[in-house]
Design a protein around this motif. Sequence first.
Motif, PDB file in Angstrom:
ATOM      1  N   ASN A   1      56.003  58.290  23.577  1.00 16.82           N
ATOM      2  CA  ASN A   1      54.548  58.363  23.402  1.00 16.82           C
ATOM      3  C   ASN A   1      54.025  59.794  23.544  1.00 16.82           C
ATOM      4  OD1 ASN A   1      53.392  55.098  24.646  1.00 16.82           O
ATOM      5  ND2 ASN A   1      54.701  55.665  22.944  1.00 16.82           N
ATOM      6  N   THR A   2      54.817  60.762  23.108  1.00 13.83           N
ATOM      7  CA  THR A   2      54.374  62.159  23.109  1.00 13.83           C
ATOM      8  C   THR A   2      53.936  62.612  21.721  1.00 13.83           C
ATOM      9  OG1 THR A   2      56.665  62.911  22.774  1.00 13.83           O
ATOM     10  CG2 THR A   2      55.862  62.764  25.055  1.00 13.83           C
ATOM     11  N   GLU A   3      54.218  61.829  20.688  1.00 15.20           N
ATOM     12  CA  GLU A   3      53.832  62.173  19.324  1.00 15.20           C
ATOM     13  C   GLU A   3      52.826  61.143  18.818  1.00 15.20           C
ATOM     14  OE1 GLU A   3      57.375  62.245  17.018  1.00 15.20           O
ATOM     15  OE2 GLU A   3      58.221  63.980  18.055  1.00 15.20           O
ATOM     16  N   LYS A   4      51.534  61.479  18.890  1.00 15.89           N
ATOM     17  CA  LYS A   4      50.502  60.558  18.441  1.00 15.89           C
ATOM     18  C   LYS A   4      50.124  60.889  17.002  1.00 15.89           C
ATOM     19  CE  LYS A   4      46.395  58.148  20.079  1.00 15.89           C
ATOM     20  NZ  LYS A   4      45.401  58.019  21.175  1.00 15.89           N
ATOM     21  N   ILE A   5      50.147  59.861  16.159  1.00 12.55           N
ATOM     22  CA  ILE A   5      49.870  60.031  14.740  1.00 12.55           C
ATOM     23  C   ILE A   5      48.430  59.611  14.467  1.00 12.55           C
ATOM     24  CG2 ILE A   5      50.669  59.519  12.416  1.00 12.55           C
ATOM     25  CD1 ILE A   5      52.742  60.841  14.272  1.00 12.55           C
ATOM     26  N   ALA A   6      47.699  60.455  13.756  1.00 13.08           N
ATOM     27  CA  ALA A   6      46.279  60.207  13.510  1.00 13.08           C
ATOM     28  C   ALA A   6      46.080  58.990  12.605  1.00 13.08           C
ATOM     29  CB  ALA A   6      45.644  61.434  12.860  1.00 13.08           C
ATOM     30  N   PRO A   7      44.944  58.296  12.755  1.00 15.13           N
ATOM     31  CA  PRO A   7      44.634  57.177  11.854  1.00 15.13           C
ATOM     32  C   PRO A   7      44.326  57.690  10.450  1.00 15.13           C
ATOM     33  CG  PRO A   7      42.761  57.655  13.264  1.00 15.13           C
ATOM     34  CD  PRO A   7      43.887  58.514  13.754  1.00 15.13           C
ATOM     35  N   TYR A   8      44.347  56.777   9.485  1.00 16.32           N
ATOM     36  CA  TYR A   8      44.032  57.188   8.114  1.00 16.32           C
ATOM     37  C   TYR A   8      43.449  56.021   7.329  1.00 16.32           C
ATOM     38  CZ  TYR A   8      48.415  54.926   6.605  1.00 16.32           C
ATOM     39  OH  TYR A   8      49.413  54.010   6.356  1.00 16.32           O
ATOM     40  N   THR A   9      42.716  56.380   6.279  1.00 18.09           N
ATOM     41  CA  THR A   9      42.155  55.418   5.331  1.00 18.09           C
ATOM     42  C   THR A   9      42.502  55.883   3.922  1.00 18.09           C
ATOM     43  OG1 THR A   9      40.299  54.945   6.810  1.00 18.09           O
ATOM     44  CG2 THR A   9      40.069  54.288   4.506  1.00 18.09           C
ATOM     45  N   VAL A  10      43.040  55.005   3.117  1.00 16.58           N
ATOM     46  CA  VAL A  10      43.378  55.348   1.739  1.00 16.58           C
ATOM     47  C   VAL A  10      42.814  54.287   0.803  1.00 16.58           C
ATOM     48  CG1 VAL A  10      45.470  56.631   2.313  1.00 16.58           C
ATOM     49  CG2 VAL A  10      45.613  54.185   1.882  1.00 16.58           C
ATOM     50  N   VAL A  11      42.590  54.706  -0.437  1.00 19.90           N
ATOM     51  CA  VAL A  11      42.070  53.827  -1.477  1.00 19.90           C
ATOM     52  C   VAL A  11      43.069  53.784  -2.629  1.00 19.90           C
ATOM     53  CG1 VAL A  11      40.187  53.398  -3.105  1.00 19.90           C
ATOM     54  CG2 VAL A  11      39.689  54.364  -0.848  1.00 19.90           C
ATOM     55  N   ASP A  12      43.414  52.595  -3.065  1.00 26.33           N
ATOM     56  CA  ASP A  12      44.278  52.393  -4.227  1.00 26.33           C
ATOM     57  C   ASP A  12      43.474  51.699  -5.332  1.00 26.33           C
ATOM     58  OD1 ASP A  12      46.402  53.337  -2.634  1.00 26.33           O
ATOM     59  OD2 ASP A  12      46.838  51.305  -1.927  1.00 26.33           O
ATOM     60  N   LEU A  13      43.925  51.881  -6.556  1.00 28.65           N
ATOM     61  CA  LEU A  13      43.279  51.222  -7.695  1.00 28.65           C
ATOM     62  C   LEU A  13      44.358  50.666  -8.611  1.00 28.65           C
ATOM     63  CD1 LEU A  13      40.739  50.527  -9.362  1.00 28.65           C
ATOM     64  CD2 LEU A  13      40.994  52.765 -10.469  1.00 28.65           C
ATOM     65  N   PHE A  14      44.238  49.372  -8.945  1.00 23.43           N
ATOM     66  CA  PHE A  14      45.186  48.706  -9.827  1.00 23.43           C
ATOM     67  C   PHE A  14      44.448  48.197 -11.063  1.00 23.43           C
ATOM     68  CE2 PHE A  14      46.578  48.320  -5.458  1.00 23.43           C
ATOM     69  CZ  PHE A  14      47.914  48.715  -5.518  1.00 23.43           C
ATOM     70  N   LEU A  15      44.990  48.505 -12.223  1.00 19.26           N
ATOM     71  CA  LEU A  15      44.435  48.044 -13.491  1.00 19.26           C
ATOM     72  C   LEU A  15      45.497  47.232 -14.213  1.00 19.26           C
ATOM     73  CD1 LEU A  15      42.768  51.375 -14.730  1.00 19.26           C
ATOM     74  CD2 LEU A  15      41.685  49.501 -13.457  1.00 19.26           C
ATOM     75  N   THR A  16      45.132  46.033 -14.648  1.00 13.89           N
ATOM     76  CA  THR A  16      46.067  45.165 -15.364  1.00 13.89           C
ATOM     77  C   THR A  16      45.377  44.608 -16.608  1.00 13.89           C
ATOM     78  OG1 THR A  16      47.124  44.514 -13.288  1.00 13.89           O
ATOM     79  CG2 THR A  16      47.552  43.139 -15.206  1.00 13.89           C
ATOM     80  N   TYR A  17      46.050  44.774 -17.738  1.00 13.99           N
ATOM     81  CA  TYR A  17      45.491  44.260 -19.001  1.00 13.99           C
ATOM     82  C   TYR A  17      46.421  43.188 -19.549  1.00 13.99           C
ATOM     83  CZ  TYR A  17      43.769  43.924 -23.765  1.00 13.99           C
ATOM     84  OH  TYR A  17      43.269  43.452 -24.956  1.00 13.99           O
ATOM     85  N   SER A  18      45.861  42.010 -19.816  1.00 12.35           N
ATOM     86  CA  SER A  18      46.637  40.917 -20.394  1.00 12.35           C
ATOM     87  C   SER A  18      45.910  40.384 -21.618  1.00 12.35           C
ATOM     88  CB  SER A  18      46.836  39.798 -19.367  1.00 12.35           C
ATOM     89  OG  SER A  18      45.586  39.304 -18.926  1.00 12.35           O
ATOM     90  N   ASN A  19      46.692  40.065 -22.627  1.00  8.09           N
ATOM     91  CA  ASN A  19      46.167  39.524 -23.884  1.00  8.09           C
ATOM     92  C   ASN A  19      47.271  38.695 -24.527  1.00  8.09           C
ATOM     93  OD1 ASN A  19      45.310  39.103 -26.577  1.00  8.09           O
ATOM     94  ND2 ASN A  19      44.025  40.951 -26.499  1.00  8.09           N
TER      95      ASN A  19
ATOM     96  N   ASP B   1      43.813  61.269  -2.900  1.00  9.79           N
ATOM     97  CA  ASP B   1      44.795  62.250  -2.434  1.00  9.79           C
ATOM     98  C   ASP B   1      44.629  62.571  -0.943  1.00  9.79           C
ATOM     99  OD1 ASP B   1      47.012  63.861  -2.779  1.00  9.79           O
ATOM    100  OD2 ASP B   1      45.825  65.630  -3.274  1.00  9.79           O
ATOM    101  N   LYS B   2      44.504  61.522  -0.141  1.00  8.60           N
ATOM    102  CA  LYS B   2      44.390  61.679   1.298  1.00  8.60           C
ATOM    103  C   LYS B   2      45.742  62.075   1.892  1.00  8.60           C
ATOM    104  CE  LYS B   2      42.831  60.922   5.555  1.00  8.60           C
ATOM    105  NZ  LYS B   2      41.774  61.748   6.203  1.00  8.60           N
ATOM    106  N   LYS B   3      45.758  63.101   2.732  1.00 10.06           N
ATOM    107  CA  LYS B   3      46.995  63.520   3.390  1.00 10.06           C
ATOM    108  C   LYS B   3      47.123  62.762   4.711  1.00 10.06           C
ATOM    109  CE  LYS B   3      47.162  68.121   1.328  1.00 10.06           C
ATOM    110  NZ  LYS B   3      48.291  67.780   0.437  1.00 10.06           N
ATOM    111  N   TYR B   4      48.238  62.090   4.882  1.00 12.35           N
ATOM    112  CA  TYR B   4      48.435  61.281   6.078  1.00 12.35           C
ATOM    113  C   TYR B   4      49.926  61.067   6.303  1.00 12.35           C
ATOM    114  CZ  TYR B   4      49.374  57.391   2.875  1.00 12.35           C
ATOM    115  OH  TYR B   4      49.907  56.586   1.899  1.00 12.35           O
ATOM    116  N   VAL B   5      50.278  60.629   7.498  1.00 10.14           N
ATOM    117  CA  VAL B   5      51.656  60.268   7.822  1.00 10.14           C
ATOM    118  C   VAL B   5      51.795  58.775   7.575  1.00 10.14           C
ATOM    119  CG1 VAL B   5      53.410  60.145   9.618  1.00 10.14           C
ATOM    120  CG2 VAL B   5      51.867  62.110   9.511  1.00 10.14           C
ATOM    121  N   GLY B   6      52.553  58.417   6.542  1.00  8.39           N
ATOM    122  CA  GLY B   6      52.709  57.016   6.200  1.00  8.39           C
ATOM    123  C   GLY B   6      53.937  56.386   6.824  1.00  8.39           C
TER     124      GLY B   6
END
Length: 457
Positions: free
Chosen positions: A400-418, A442-447
Amino acid sequence: DLDYNPRLLNNAGQDINFYNFNREKISNYHAFSLITITPADNHKITIKPYYFREWAPRLAGVNFLGAPAVRERINRFDRYGSVVEYDTSMLNTGIKLGYWYEQFSLPIAEKYSRLQNGQLQFNQWLLTKKEGNGVINSPFVKITKDISALHVEAGVRYFNMYEAPVTGFSNAGIPNVSFEDAQGLNPAKDAATSYRGQTYEAWLPHAGLSYAVNKQVTTYLTYGKNYAQPQGFPEFQQIFANSRAAFNAAGLTVQSLVNRVKLATSHNVDLGLRYTTEKLYIAPVLFYTYYENLLVGVFDPALNTNVRTSAADSRAYGGEIEMGATPIENLSFYGSLLYGKSEMASDTTAASGAVVATKGHDTPDFPKFMLKGGLSYKLHGLEISPVVRYISARYGNVDNTEKIAPYTVVDLFLTYSNPKLFSALPGVKDGYVSLAFLNLFDKKYVGVINAFEDRLG
């Protein structure tokens, strides 16, 4: 900057973090089949043979023998086997009997290079050889029964895995040749880096109850014991080579490290319900898990380095709620929220026998909060699905000496069906085209966190 360096800096200590020296190229080959035999009514035999091969050279910048180096880990994995199941019913009770058999060969070797003026110069091998194949034998049984609105199931699996012995070699004088040619040179054996075959086994029971209160509400309670399968320990060779003098002084070998690795198991209990209507669902659940022989890495004061060991227990508990709604046609919302706590339940005995104070520490890579939400909108065959993910702070190590910061990311998915469009293509009945934009802003974070703690820096 949280990423690898995009260019060489003509500094060996920095250039081991060059992007091109931290990459992998994986080639996977899979073959599997499903064979179903019905010898009579109420009797079914299912056979699922499979074959898997992975060839994966992996490059990584590391500190080796006190200096920056680039490690090429050569993985040549082969696995083949089959799962055979027999299904029948008796006295209104479903019965499943099965057997899983597998043989695997997981040879791993490592080649190290130094950096000179931004170029890789071969340094030495860490060569090992698996003496035969590993084998998994795992019979299992499961029964199911419905009593009015109550569904009951229970079963047990026996898991037995044999890991073949590994021979280590004296690497001095092995030239810069291919993996196969290096083994063909028959270098001198090194008893300190060799280890005997290991057998891991466990009984894994499971049971569950679900009750349909009405058409909208179902409650359930489940228990299951699971395992985490260890497969070779290539980092042990590197740790030993880096600290051989300390290992010799402590009277330890690679065999000493392997002896401390046990089959990690977990006891998992879930209590939840699901409420479903035509346009809404809500699914809360409470969970509790106890881990035995958890494989973690701790700093061993006698060896002055971090070493993996499974002499520790931990527990995790909390709750999660998932929900979704379709308020109007073609538009749906969904989301989930998790709150939990995962902590070490015991101190950890390091490889040298030293007891490291870990009880009460948070386990690595377990956030207290995880939130996910999104929506899906369909318009003329195009489905638009933005997703938001939030991960709270975590720790990168069991100390517990390496604390990793929280993060928020946004993804977008597009699907076309016909269907009409795709069915017009020769040999195509239906199809779709999808496009994913991960981390849209393009959020920089430790994933990814190396929770197994085999870092050597």
